[in-house]
Design a protein around this motif. Structure first.
Motif, PDB file in Angstrom:
ATOM      1  N   ARG A  69     -35.261   7.251 -16.244  1.00  0.00           N
ATOM      2  CA  ARG A  69     -34.688   6.269 -17.156  1.00  0.00           C
ATOM      3  C   ARG A  69     -35.470   6.121 -18.466  1.00  0.00           C
ATOM      4  NH1 ARG A  69     -33.333   2.525 -13.186  1.00  0.00           N
ATOM      5  NH2 ARG A  69     -32.106   4.288 -12.450  1.00  0.00           N
ATOM      6  N   GLY A  70     -36.796   6.072 -18.363  1.00  0.00           N
ATOM      7  CA  GLY A  70     -37.605   5.909 -19.570  1.00  0.00           C
ATOM      8  C   GLY A  70     -37.313   6.999 -20.592  1.00  0.00           C
ATOM      9  N   ALA A 105     -35.437   6.762 -24.248  1.00  0.00           N
ATOM     10  CA  ALA A 105     -36.105   7.211 -25.466  1.00  0.00           C
ATOM     11  C   ALA A 105     -35.241   8.188 -26.248  1.00  0.00           C
ATOM     12  CB  ALA A 105     -37.445   7.844 -25.124  1.00  0.00           C
ATOM     13  N   PHE A 106     -34.388   8.952 -25.549  1.00  0.00           N
ATOM     14  CA  PHE A 106     -33.516   9.912 -26.213  1.00  0.00           C
ATOM     15  C   PHE A 106     -32.161   9.314 -26.584  1.00  0.00           C
ATOM     16  CE2 PHE A 106     -36.384  13.146 -24.513  1.00  0.00           C
ATOM     17  CZ  PHE A 106     -36.479  13.970 -25.617  1.00  0.00           C
ATOM     18  N   PRO A 108     -40.276   3.169 -25.298  1.00  0.00           N
ATOM     19  CA  PRO A 108     -40.795   2.905 -23.961  1.00  0.00           C
ATOM     20  C   PRO A 108     -41.712   1.685 -23.949  1.00  0.00           C
ATOM     21  CG  PRO A 108     -41.600   5.013 -24.825  1.00  0.00           C
ATOM     22  CD  PRO A 108     -40.764   4.409 -25.877  1.00  0.00           C
ATOM     23  N   MET A 109     -41.745   1.004 -22.824  1.00  0.00           N
ATOM     24  CA  MET A 109     -42.616  -0.159 -22.692  1.00  0.00           C
ATOM     25  C   MET A 109     -43.918   0.301 -22.028  1.00  0.00           C
ATOM     26  SD  MET A 109     -41.884  -3.704 -20.672  1.00  0.00           S
ATOM     27  CE  MET A 109     -41.536  -2.907 -19.123  1.00  0.00           C
ATOM     28  N   SER A 147     -43.110  -2.700 -13.299  1.00  0.00           N
ATOM     29  CA  SER A 147     -42.008  -2.731 -14.250  1.00  0.00           C
ATOM     30  C   SER A 147     -40.779  -3.394 -13.638  1.00  0.00           C
ATOM     31  CB  SER A 147     -41.702  -1.342 -14.782  1.00  0.00           C
ATOM     32  OG  SER A 147     -41.476  -0.473 -13.719  1.00  0.00           O
ATOM     33  N   ALA A 148     -40.642  -3.294 -12.308  1.00  0.00           N
ATOM     34  CA  ALA A 148     -39.548  -4.031 -11.673  1.00  0.00           C
ATOM     35  C   ALA A 148     -39.749  -5.524 -11.909  1.00  0.00           C
ATOM     36  CB  ALA A 148     -39.517  -3.740 -10.181  1.00  0.00           C
ATOM     37  N   LEU A 149     -41.001  -5.923 -11.804  1.00  0.00           N
ATOM     38  CA  LEU A 149     -41.343  -7.321 -12.006  1.00  0.00           C
ATOM     39  C   LEU A 149     -41.049  -7.752 -13.434  1.00  0.00           C
ATOM     40  CD1 LEU A 149     -42.649  -9.413 -10.231  1.00  0.00           C
ATOM     41  CD2 LEU A 149     -44.854  -8.715 -11.106  1.00  0.00           C
ATOM     42  N   PHE A 150     -41.492  -6.909 -14.372  1.00  0.00           N
ATOM     43  CA  PHE A 150     -41.287  -7.248 -15.774  1.00  0.00           C
ATOM     44  C   PHE A 150     -39.801  -7.309 -16.110  1.00  0.00           C
ATOM     45  CE2 PHE A 150     -45.633  -7.094 -16.168  1.00  0.00           C
ATOM     46  CZ  PHE A 150     -46.034  -7.385 -17.466  1.00  0.00           C
TER      47      PHE A 150
END
Ligand SMILES: [Zn+2]
Length: 569
Positions: free
Chosen positions: A203-204, A208-209, A216-217, A559-562
């Motif tokens: 996904r990242g 980005a594309f 990206p984070m 990242s799930a948390l964020f």
């Protein structure tokens, strides 16, 4: 882009970046190819030369088909690693390997089914491909990064058997990685299984594309465990303390010679976080397992959302064991309802016995303390010395001396024990313990340390055996070593492990027992109490909850948390 390239073409990237680049290209599970994001291919300037290679029997032999065979061959090289300019010399031979013949016969046989094609490839293609792609300045040759390019987009296939994802080789339907599979086209965006397995990691890059691109984070994760606690002489904080401060956005870069340190977003911690460590306001807590009980859940989850935080989220992951699955299905049982009061079972003779043994050993240790060299006990668990010294009598504390000391002081010791044994214990149990405590203590210790069994010369540990491999659970590893080689262990460790002494710790090796059918159950103590060693193994197998997290898992959880926090905001 041109300017940027001009400025940086001769710069050597930092080692950590290089390491990530090589890993991103070569990783078998999460590398660019296995995520169907990009693959290693020839450079445009090499296409002419590839198109002119002799035809291979049984294959389409268009320039594009020939290039796809070359890419299948390059794939084998990628598995050995890719050599960039500026790669540290010490990576040669371990992180990046070479190959003398470059034939990769087993793998190429899957591409080149026809023996005639194999002959042409080995005899005519290889001599032509070698100078095109390989760095032959070393022996054996290796794949040089500057001779290849990264192919984005395009078609992908996937083997339904071994799940290998790779580029199609024109005219070949066999899987490139196993002998049975037939590769089928992979629709990276709509294949549900692929999406479920790899979607998160893709996904990242997809974002980005995308148009417009989503940057990206960056998440910085660090570890927080008691194992990081030793303060080095030259630093003001231990690593754990430093991580705590950085996690709270405290700037510690003011110190002279302080290494540059960025604030930490995610702290991966052990259950020590459950009690009392002040790490400031948390906006989220992710639990890697279901906690053992409701009280633990409340302690852990309750770390988030204090001090007026408007938003806090808690995620608990259920692993594939019965405990986690149970609460995954019935979360209400974990997160709500009254907390069960802790209860002390003061009338359990087994537990009392273990305390009596602990008392005897402690008094014995005290009696011999003036003779013990304090330097010989660098840490708590070696306080009673080694099993070997205790057995053979070499140590100041040793088995025969202990027996002798108990005989000498029997009356005093018995009076003392009688004074503190809980009154809840039945009169029969009490009399039995007082009558047999010296003999049974010695017997239990003898069993735990294999006393009387002749020493077998254990083969020396191979180098590196004592430091568990990365990713292995160090606690579990330690247990195995203790079990296999009691003579190598520390006495206290061994006695705790064998259940001779009472254990107090976080609930890492205990399980809750439910009596489902009270009517049909007999009273009394669980059967395993007479086999402490077996019971211990069983319990640690059921409920070991040490926090041994893979770095990617941490990021995944983080990242799930964020994402949750974001949604909530
Ligand atoms: Zn396969």
């Amino acid at each position: 882009m041109q300017d940027l390239w001009q400025d940086n073409r001769s710069t050597i990237p930092p080692r950590s970046l290089l390491e990530e680049i090589v890993k991103t290209i070569t990783d078998r599970w999460l590398g660019l190819e296995s995520l169907a994001l990009a693959s290693i291919a020839e450079r445009p300037t090499q296409r002419d030369a590839i198109g002119k290679l002799p035809d291979l029997a049984g294959l389409p032999n268009t320039p594009e088909a020939k290039a796809s065979v070359v890419r299948a061959w390059l794939r084998n090289w990628v598995k050995k690693g890719v050599w960039f300019d500026g790669t540290p010399q010490e990576w040669w031979g371990n992180k990046v390997k070479g190959n003398a013949s470059g034939k990769f016969e087993t793998a190429m046989k899957r591409v080149l089914a026809d023996p005639a094609a194999r002959k042409t490839f080995m005899e005519q293609w290889l001599p032509a491909l070698r100078p095109l792609f390989l760095d032959t300045s070393v022996n054996p040759p290796r794949l040089g990064a500057k001779t290849v390019s990264l192919a984005l987009g395009g078609d992908w296939v996937r083997c339904p058997l071994c799940k290998s994802v790779h580029r199609p080789v024109l005219g070949v339907s066999r899987c490139l990685d196993c002998d049975e599979g037939t590769s089928v086209p992979l629709d990276t965006l709509n294949d549900q299984v692929f999406e479920a397995r790899k979607g998160y990691y893709r996904r990242g890059v997809e974002q980005a594309f995308a148009d417009p691109p989503e940057p990206p984070m960056a998440l910085i994760a660090a570890e927080h465990t008691a194992q990081l606690n030793a303060t080095q002489n030259d630093s003001a904080f231990s690593k754990a303390e430093e991580n705590e401060l950085l996690f709270q956005d405290v700037d510690i870069n003011w110190r002279p010679n302080a290494p540059k340190a960025a604030a930490i977003d995610i702290l991966s911690s052990t259950t020590t976080m459950e009690v009392g460590i002040d790490i400031g306001a948390l906006s989220g807590v992710a639990l890697r397992n279901m906690p053992p009980g409701r009280a633990n859940y409340q302690q852990r989850a309750g770390r988030a959302g204090r001090r007026g935080n408007a938003v806090a989220t808690v995620i608990a992951f259920g692993s594939a064991d019965s405990h986690d699955e149970h609460y995954f299905r019935r979360p209400a049982e974990m997160i709500s309802g009254p907390v069960v009061d802790p209860r002390l079972t003061l009338d359990n003779p087994d537990i009392v016995r273990r305390h009596v043994y602990a008392f005897l050993l402690q008094r014995y240790h005290q009696a011999r303390l003036p003779d013990v060299d304090p330097g010989a006990q660098p840490d708590l668990f070696s306080v009673l010395g080694s099993v070997a010294n205790f057995r053979t009598g070499l140590g100041i504390l040793n088995r025969n001396d202990f027996k002798h000391w108990m005989n000498e002081n029997a009356t005093t010791l018995r009076t003392r024990v009688d004074g503190w044994i809980p009154t809840q214990l039945s009169a029969v149990d009490r009399a039995d313990i007082l009558a047999t405590m010296f003999d049974s203590c010695l017997r239990e210790i003898d069993e735990a340390i294999d006393y009387g069994i002749p020493e077998v010369d254990a083969p020396p540990l191979p180098a590196g055996d004592e430091s568990p491999e990365a990713g292995e659970d160090p606690a579990a590893d330690g247990e195995d070593q203790t079990e296999k080689r009691p003579e190598r262990a520390m006495l206290l460790d061994r006695l705790l492990y064998s259940g001779v002494l009472p254990r107090y710790a976080f609930p890492t090796d205990v399980a809750t027992f439910h009596v489902f059918d009270v009517g049909n159950s007999t009273g009394g103590w669980p059967v395993f109490s007479s086999h402490p060693l077996k019971a211990f193994r069983l319990r640690s197998a059921i409920c070991a909850r040490t926090a041994s997290l893979d770095f990617r898992e941490v990021l995944h959880l983080g990242s799930a948390l964020f994402a949750n926090v974001r949604r909530a905001v």
